[in-house]
Design an enzyme around this catalytic site. Structure first.
Site, PDB file in Angstrom:
ATOM      1  N   HIS A   1     -53.435  71.430  22.596  1.00  0.00           N
ATOM      2  CA  HIS A   1     -52.964  72.690  22.843  1.00  0.00           C
ATOM      3  C   HIS A   1     -54.070  73.372  21.357  1.00  0.00           C
ATOM      4  O   HIS A   1     -54.659  74.753  21.837  1.00  0.00           O
ATOM      5  CB  HIS A   1     -51.847  73.413  21.997  1.00  0.00           C
ATOM      6  CG  HIS A   1     -50.808  73.096  22.671  1.00  0.00           C
ATOM      7  ND1 HIS A   1     -49.716  73.166  22.476  1.00  0.00           N
ATOM      8  CD2 HIS A   1     -50.538  72.325  23.798  1.00  0.00           C
ATOM      9  CE1 HIS A   1     -48.352  72.703  23.524  1.00  0.00           C
ATOM     10  NE2 HIS A   1     -49.590  72.728  24.630  1.00  0.00           N
TER      11      HIS A   1
ATOM     12  N   HIS B   1     -43.162  68.088  23.764  1.00  0.00           N
ATOM     13  CA  HIS B   1     -43.753  68.742  24.800  1.00  0.00           C
ATOM     14  C   HIS B   1     -45.782  67.958  24.030  1.00  0.00           C
ATOM     15  O   HIS B   1     -46.512  67.713  24.600  1.00  0.00           O
ATOM     16  CB  HIS B   1     -43.874  69.784  25.161  1.00  0.00           C
ATOM     17  CG  HIS B   1     -43.334  70.342  26.321  1.00  0.00           C
ATOM     18  ND1 HIS B   1     -41.937  70.854  25.986  1.00  0.00           N
ATOM     19  CD2 HIS B   1     -43.291  69.810  27.364  1.00  0.00           C
ATOM     20  CE1 HIS B   1     -41.010  70.547  26.922  1.00  0.00           C
ATOM     21  NE2 HIS B   1     -42.440  70.581  27.984  1.00  0.00           N
ATOM     22  N   MET B   2     -45.474  67.513  22.693  1.00  0.00           N
ATOM     23  CA  MET B   2     -46.958  66.698  22.124  1.00  0.00           C
ATOM     24  C   MET B   2     -47.989  67.691  21.685  1.00  0.00           C
ATOM     25  O   MET B   2     -48.785  67.574  21.890  1.00  0.00           O
ATOM     26  CB  MET B   2     -46.766  65.815  22.776  1.00  0.00           C
ATOM     27  CG  MET B   2     -46.027  64.587  22.981  1.00  0.00           C
ATOM     28  SD  MET B   2     -44.823  64.409  21.715  1.00  0.00           S
ATOM     29  CE  MET B   2     -43.194  64.627  22.037  1.00  0.00           C
ATOM     30  N   CYS B   3     -47.684  68.710  22.170  1.00  0.00           N
ATOM     31  CA  CYS B   3     -48.289  70.048  21.849  1.00  0.00           C
ATOM     32  C   CYS B   3     -49.510  69.978  23.173  1.00  0.00           C
ATOM     33  O   CYS B   3     -50.778  69.880  22.750  1.00  0.00           O
ATOM     34  CB  CYS B   3     -49.267  70.176  20.340  1.00  0.00           C
ATOM     35  SG  CYS B   3     -48.119  70.509  19.095  1.00  0.00           S
ATOM     36  N   ALA B   4     -49.471  69.038  23.877  1.00  0.00           N
ATOM     37  CA  ALA B   4     -49.738  68.985  25.161  1.00  0.00           C
ATOM     38  C   ALA B   4     -49.252  69.481  26.381  1.00  0.00           C
ATOM     39  O   ALA B   4     -49.005  68.569  27.489  1.00  0.00           O
ATOM     40  CB  ALA B   4     -51.027  67.803  25.755  1.00  0.00           C
TER      41      ALA B   4
END
Length: 405
Positions: free
Chosen positions: A117, A355-358
């Site tokens: 992100h 969501h792992m910043c992705a």
């Protein structure tokens, strides 16, 4: 390998309810060795003054230590010291470039679906962003990438290593393709790759590169931006204020030279000083044994996931061109967040969920939240085996309950 360094990390002595912890969330942030902690403490104990603000002895000593750390960081990536900007994190570094290039709102930008992100959102705001597809294992679709390059983008933003799949992309080849196809500025997110391998920015031929020191044994609060000196000089600062100007009067101001014109206000002085200790520690362990150990950790993560019917590995089913990281999609109805909490509180395993910043990539490849396990140089294969045993036990009683509703 870990036997020679685990004692250097005080946090690994921690217990929760009598259970020794196993820290497997290294893609988020790494633990700090004693030498880094001591460097930070020494600044506060013996100095504590601000930098670049005064002529007194303490300020000059602190300034020298701060700039010496910049030189250590720059040397680690084969850059000049004035090509390294010290900021709060990699997100700020990428925002600085996206803002500072002052692109036309309709400027065409090429990225990749596995972008973090921090590399997605700034460029989406800066121009017209198009993302390269990935295959079912998260590897870049090279044909699609070449197709997008035919649109002659102004900027190409690359992820060196995905924080979801662990895939290390062949960025040297990708940059060469960019250079052959168009006159684009290349911006690399190396936050996940640099902790695991040295990068020579000259050999790579990259224009800008961002990374976070807290992911490579350093303190939090320090993000670094490499930029070619001539390109940095042309960037517009993201913030303005004290410390980034040489002169201010009622009619205007004069910015300082690079990199100082991008460093507004009082920085994280102690943390930056601690970064030099982190780099020295990493360089001291840059041995074939360390890299062999990393391969063994990666193999344990991949093999453990592939051996379990209730777990789906998000990423390549092999250890080629990847770091020791595994994102796991659990059976439908098994909440990854609850599993992560139970692994921590009942077994002592610290892993990440979400969501792992992705999120676009996780949605594309997994369809929902994942459990991420990421190992580093102080971890052992036995910890990964223990993690999977704990996961098996949890899933044995959680999965049936999830299928009843």
């Amino acid at each position: 390998m870990p036997d020679t360094c685990r004692d250097d990390f005080p946090a690994l002595r921690r217990e929760i309810d009598g259970q020794a912890i196993s820290y497997l969330d290294n893609a988020a942030t790494t633990l700090k060795p004693r030498s880094v902690i001591q460097a930070v403490s020494a600044y506060y104990e013996s100095n504590g003054a601000n930098i670049h603000r005064g002529k007194h002895r303490l300020s000059e000593e602190a300034s020298d230590a701060y700039e010496s750390s910049r030189m250590v960081i720059a040397r680690h990536i084969s850059a000049a010291a004035n090509e390294v900007v010290l900021l709060r994190n990699a997100s700020e570094a990428l925002n600085l470039v996206a803002h500072g290039l002052d692109l036309d709102p309709d400027a065409y930008i090429v990225g990749c679906l596995d972008v973090h992100h921090s590399q997605l959102l700034p460029w989406r705001r800066a121009g017209r962003l198009d993302l390269t597809r990935v295959d079912s294992h998260g590897r870049l679709d090279r044909d699609h990438f070449r197709t997008l390059l035919r649109g002659r983008p102004k900027v190409v933003v690359l992820t060196h290593c995905s924080n979801v799949t662990g895939v290390i992309h062949p960025v040297e080849e990708l940059i060469a393709e960019v250079r052959a196809a168009c006159d684009a500025t290349v911006v690399l997110d190396a936050a996940q790759s640099l902790p695991h391998q040295r990068i020579n920015v000259r050999d790579l031929d990259v224009d800008f590169m961002a990374f976070s020191m807290h992911k490579m044994l350093g303190p939090t609060g320090v993000g670094c931006l490499f930029g070619r000196s001539e390109l940095l000089a042309a960037l517009r600062p993201l913030t303005v204020g004290g410390g980034m100007v040489d002169w201010v009067d009622l009619d205007g101001s004069v910015d300082r030279r690079i990199p100082f014109k991008f460093e507004t206000g009082t920085p994280a002085i102690a943390s930056v000083i601690g970064c030099a200790a982190a780099i020295r520690y990493l360089e001291g362990l840059d041995t074939p044994q360390r890299h062999q150990h990393a391969q063994e950790l990666s193999a344990a993560l991949v093999d453990g996931a592939l051996a379990r019917p209730g777990v789906r590995l998000i990423g390549p089913p092999d250890e080629t061109d990847r770091i020791a990281l595994a994102a796991l999609r659990l059976d439908d109805g098994v909440p990854a967040g609850e599993v992560a909490r139970l692994l921590s509180d009942s077994y002592g395993y610290m892993v990440r969920s979400g969501h792992m910043c992705a999120q676009p990539l996780v949605t594309e490849l997994a369809g929902g939240e994942v459990l991420r396990v990421s190992a580093y140089l102080y971890n052992e294969v036995s910890e990964i085996e223990g993690f999977y045993q704990a996961l098996d036990e949890l899933l044995s009683w959680m999965a049936p309950a999830s299928s009843c509703g």
